[in-house]
Design an enzyme around this catalytic site. Structure first.
Site, PDB file in Angstrom:
ATOM      1  N   CYS A  98      -1.553  -1.666  -5.920  1.00  0.00           N
ATOM      2  CA  CYS A  98      -0.545  -0.950  -5.176  1.00  0.00           C
ATOM      3  C   CYS A  98      -0.171   0.234  -5.761  1.00  0.00           C
ATOM      4  CB  CYS A  98       0.747  -1.997  -4.875  1.00  0.00           C
ATOM      5  SG  CYS A  98       1.964  -0.959  -4.014  1.00  0.00           S
ATOM      6  N   HIS A 100       1.642   2.928  -4.781  1.00  0.00           N
ATOM      7  CA  HIS A 100       3.120   3.414  -4.915  1.00  0.00           C
ATOM      8  C   HIS A 100       3.978   2.644  -6.008  1.00  0.00           C
ATOM      9  CE1 HIS A 100       4.886  -0.040  -2.707  1.00  0.00           C
ATOM     10  NE2 HIS A 100       5.962   0.266  -2.944  1.00  0.00           N
TER      11      HIS A 100
END
Length: 345
Positions: A98, A100
């Protein structure tokens, strides 16, 4: 008024720090979790799936979270050079990468003292994700953190021009690329919708239909581990893949029809790998990618050629900004029939 004391509760208290990157939430779990067992980060991911999933639901689902909540659980890593390991969670389960979250965790790691003696102008943070070691670089000056960039695990194109039959739309051609997780890419205009202007519901329905078609019709694999060989979601683009100084807009629908508010860090990684594979960008040419939901922008560039098994691959650098939104201590009462969380679909 002073900060309120904890309310009446049964059992453990789970404490979190909430952040967002480009509007995409990240709930970082700082205390209250039991020990996560396993010799490797992928072992820990499996252990959490099998033994601690009730806590994912507690924190991600309503009433403490919402359908599109995202979380990060810090853990130990078996890699000596890693500062820490992390497990990612969402409405369906546990991701392998991930971007972000890595951007947010970079700031968090410096601000909360997970690394000693931060350096200016940047502090390097080595984060062991389930997909591998990711190196983040955090702007740091006069005790203040800023923008974060990270360098990905080897990113590669799994296959281009893959034809799948999507109910209601017929035969659709997609590209499948890996940026720590596998994504299908397709131009939204093929469906008569626009990633910036169409209703989010319409975008979600299309992307979900594509994801389901690819999952049912394409056999995926990964040279490192079969734990990585799953389609995380579909990214609808504006079709502007040729290089431009203007941002290209996309929207990512992943997990169980969850919408990424940011441009999607692992998605940008996979998209850069795809554009490099097609000869649309050279090494070290920076592109900008904009979220179709919030307008937030990430940058991305391929910085080094490498390999991943039999796949030609690139290391991709992605940059963005993360911000804090608060802290919380979550409790539950045994008499609460909704204490374990629920989702509205």
């Amino acid at each position: 008024m002073d900060s309120p004391k904890l309310p009446p509760h049964d059992g453990a208290v789970v404490c979190v720090v909430d952040m967002h990157t480009g509007g995409e939430p990240l709930r970082i779990i700082v205390s209250g979790y039991p020990e996560v067992l396993g010799a490797t980060i992928l072992d820990k991911r499996r252990y959490t799936q099998e033994h601690l999933d009730h806590l994912r639901k507690l924190l991600m689902f309503e009433p403490r979270g919402h359908y599109d909540m995202y979380g990060a659980l810090l853990t130990q890593s078996e890699i000596a050079e890693a500062d820490f390991g992390v497990l990612f969670m969402h409405n369906e389960g546990y991701s392998t990468m991930c971007g972000h979250a890595v951007i947010a965790l970079g700031r968090f790691a410096v601000d909360y003292g997970l690394v000693k003696n931060p350096t200016s102008p940047e502090t390097q943070i080595n984060i062991h994700c389930p997909c591998g070691l990711v190196k983040a670089f955090v702007e740091y000056s006069n005790g203040k953190t800023g923008a974060v960039r990270f360098q990905s695990v080897p990113a590669f194109v799994f296959s281009t021009d893959v034809k799948v039959t999507v109910p209601g739309y017929g035969e659709i051609t997609v590209d499948i690329s890996y940026g720590g997780a596998l994504y299908a890419f397709v131009n939204a205009e093929r469906f008569g919708i626009n990633v910036s202007k169409s209703r989010t519901r319409d975008l979600v329905d299309v992307a979900t239909a594509v994801t389901n078609a690819v999952k049912s019709q394409v056999k995926l694999h990964h040279p490192v581990s079969e734990d990585l060989a799953f389609l995380y979601g579909t990214i609808l683009t504006d079709g502007k893949d040729a290089f431009s100084d203007e941002p290209s807009t996309n929207i990512c629908v992943f997990a169980d029809a969850q919408v990424d508010r940011s441009p999607t860090g692992s998605g940008v990684t996979a998209r850069i790998a795809l554009q490099y594979h097609k000869g649309l960008i050279p090494l070290n040419q920076t592109r900008s990618f904009k979220s179709g939901t919030t307008g937030a922008v990430f940058t991305g560039k391929a910085v080094q050629e490498t390999v991943c098994g039999n796949f030609k691959a690139v290391i991709v650098e992605v940059g963005g900004h993360a911000f804090y939104s608060g802290v919380a201590s979550f409790t539950l009462e045994n008499e609460d029939t909704l204490k374990n969380g629920f989702l509205l679909r």
